[in-house]
Write an enzyme that holds these catalytic residues in place. Structure first.
Site, short mmCIF file in Angstrom:
data_model
loop_
_atom_site.label_atom_id
_atom_site.label_comp_id
_atom_site.label_asym_id
_atom_site.label_seq_id
_atom_site.Cartn_x
_atom_site.Cartn_y
_atom_site.Cartn_z
N LYS A 16 0.82 -1.22 0.00
CA LYS A 16 0.00 0.00 0.00
C LYS A 16 0.85 1.27 0.00
CE LYS A 16 -2.37 -0.86 3.80
NZ LYS A 16 -1.78 -2.13 4.24
N ARG A 91 -9.50 1.15 9.08
CA ARG A 91 -8.99 -0.19 9.39
C ARG A 91 -10.02 -1.00 10.14
NH1 ARG A 91 -3.25 0.72 9.18
NH2 ARG A 91 -2.01 -1.18 9.46
N ARG A 125 11.52 -6.06 4.91
CA ARG A 125 11.27 -4.63 4.67
C ARG A 125 12.19 -3.75 5.52
NH1 ARG A 125 5.23 -2.34 4.87
NH2 ARG A 125 5.18 -3.10 7.02
N ARG A 154 11.17 -1.58 11.11
CA ARG A 154 10.12 -1.18 12.05
C ARG A 154 10.02 -2.21 13.18
NH1 ARG A 154 4.81 0.13 8.47
NH2 ARG A 154 3.85 -0.82 10.28
N ARG A 165 -0.39 -8.73 13.93
CA ARG A 165 -0.92 -7.75 12.97
C ARG A 165 -1.78 -8.44 11.91
NH1 ARG A 165 4.12 -4.94 10.78
NH2 ARG A 165 2.69 -3.65 9.58
P1 AMP Z 1 0.81 0.82 9.15
O1 AMP Z 1 1.99 1.68 8.95
O2 AMP Z 1 -0.37 1.23 8.33
O3 AMP Z 1 1.12 -0.66 9.03
O4 AMP Z 1 0.35 1.02 10.67
C1 AMP Z 1 1.21 0.67 11.76
C2 AMP Z 1 0.41 0.55 13.03
O5 AMP Z 1 -0.20 1.80 13.34
C3 AMP Z 1 -0.76 -0.43 12.99
O6 AMP Z 1 -0.36 -1.77 13.22
C4 AMP Z 1 -1.64 0.11 14.11
O7 AMP Z 1 -1.14 -0.23 15.38
C5 AMP Z 1 -1.49 1.61 13.93
N1 AMP Z 1 -2.51 2.14 12.99
C6 AMP Z 1 -2.29 2.63 11.73
N2 AMP Z 1 -3.45 3.01 11.17
C7 AMP Z 1 -4.42 2.72 12.07
C8 AMP Z 1 -5.83 2.86 12.06
N3 AMP Z 1 -6.50 3.34 11.00
N4 AMP Z 1 -6.51 2.46 13.16
C9 AMP Z 1 -5.87 1.98 14.24
N5 AMP Z 1 -4.55 1.81 14.32
C10 AMP Z 1 -3.82 2.18 13.24
#
Ligand code: AMP
Length: 210
Positions: A16, A91, A125, A154, A165
């Site tokens: 994404k 999400r 990654r 990360r 996750r």
């Molecule tokens: P990402 O970079 O999109 O993989 O997001 C990393 C982490 O941020 C996720 O595993 C969640 O813990 C938190 N996070 C990101 N976006 C959301 C969202 N829309 N709702 C809740 N937690 C989020």
């Protein structure tokens, strides 16, 4: 072309963020990633960052009301008036319903990749604070090609957190595919293709349908 209000769906590691960067450049719309916003808050040590860090490190989701408030403010800003791409939001069904109260999503694009492949992609990654990401199989340097900063993994990309996750994704986020399908604005692309082919598929979907 109408206002492009895009939502990207897909498991962690589906690509994404990589595709969002390219699509936003092409259509000149802001790339809004809740994950990036939360990580920037963690880095800056804000109260939100402190609250979010423990949750993110466990692979869980930050509470709906927190991210909904964050996105409502962000989407009200001037740069979003001509369109935007949401990466990582909504999400949960709750977040999608809230988004519907303040925005009209024009398309939800699901980047579909099977689970074995996302596990492999996440494990390799490496990130840069500028937003770029790389995979160790194709990029051997330890600094960013765009800005020169040192790359890092990360914390939540480590294997013990990835499992959580993916469980959260399957339970709380995957139902959004049906949610947007029911609204007839869901488009699915095969995310297992080469990066440039995934990009071309997304561009085609946007140009054909918007
Ligand atoms: P990402 O970079 O999109 O993989 O997001 C990393 C982490 O941020 C996720 O595993 C969640 O813990 C938190 N996070 C990101 N976006 C959301 C969202 N829309 N709702 C809740 N937690 C989020």
């Amino acid at each position: 072309m109408k206002k492009l209000s895009l939502v990207f769906l897909g498991a962690p590691g589906a690509g994404k963020g990589t595709q969002a960067t390219k699509i936003c450049e092409k259509y000149n719309i802001p790339h809004i990633s809740t994950g990036d916003i939360l990580r920037a808050n963690i880095k800056a040590g804000t109260p939100l960052g402190l609250q979010a860090k423990a949750i993110i490190d466990k692979g869980q989701l930050v509470p709906d009301e927190v991210v909904i408030g964050l996105m409502k403010d962000r989407l009200a800003q001037e740069d979003c008036q001509k369109g935007y791409l949401l990466d990582g939001f909504p999400r949960t069904i709750e977040q999608a319903k809230a988004l519907d109260t303040f925005e009209n999503v024009s398309m939800a694009i699901n980047i579909a990749v099977n689970e074995d492949e996302v596990v492999e992609r996440i494990a390799g990654r490496r990130m840069c604070t500028c937003g770029e990401s790389y995979h160790i199989s194709t990029y051997k340097a330890d600094t960013c090609a765009k800005c020169g900063a040192k790359l890092y993994q990360r914390d939540d990309d480590k294997p013990e957190t990835v499992k959580a996750r993916l469980e959260v994704y399957n339970k709380q986020t995957a139902p959004l595919i049906e949610y947007y399908g029911n609204k007839n604005i869901l488009y699915t692309v095969d995310g297992s293709q080469d990066i440039n082919d995934v990009y071309a598929s997304i561009v085609k979907v946007i140009n054909d349908n918007n």
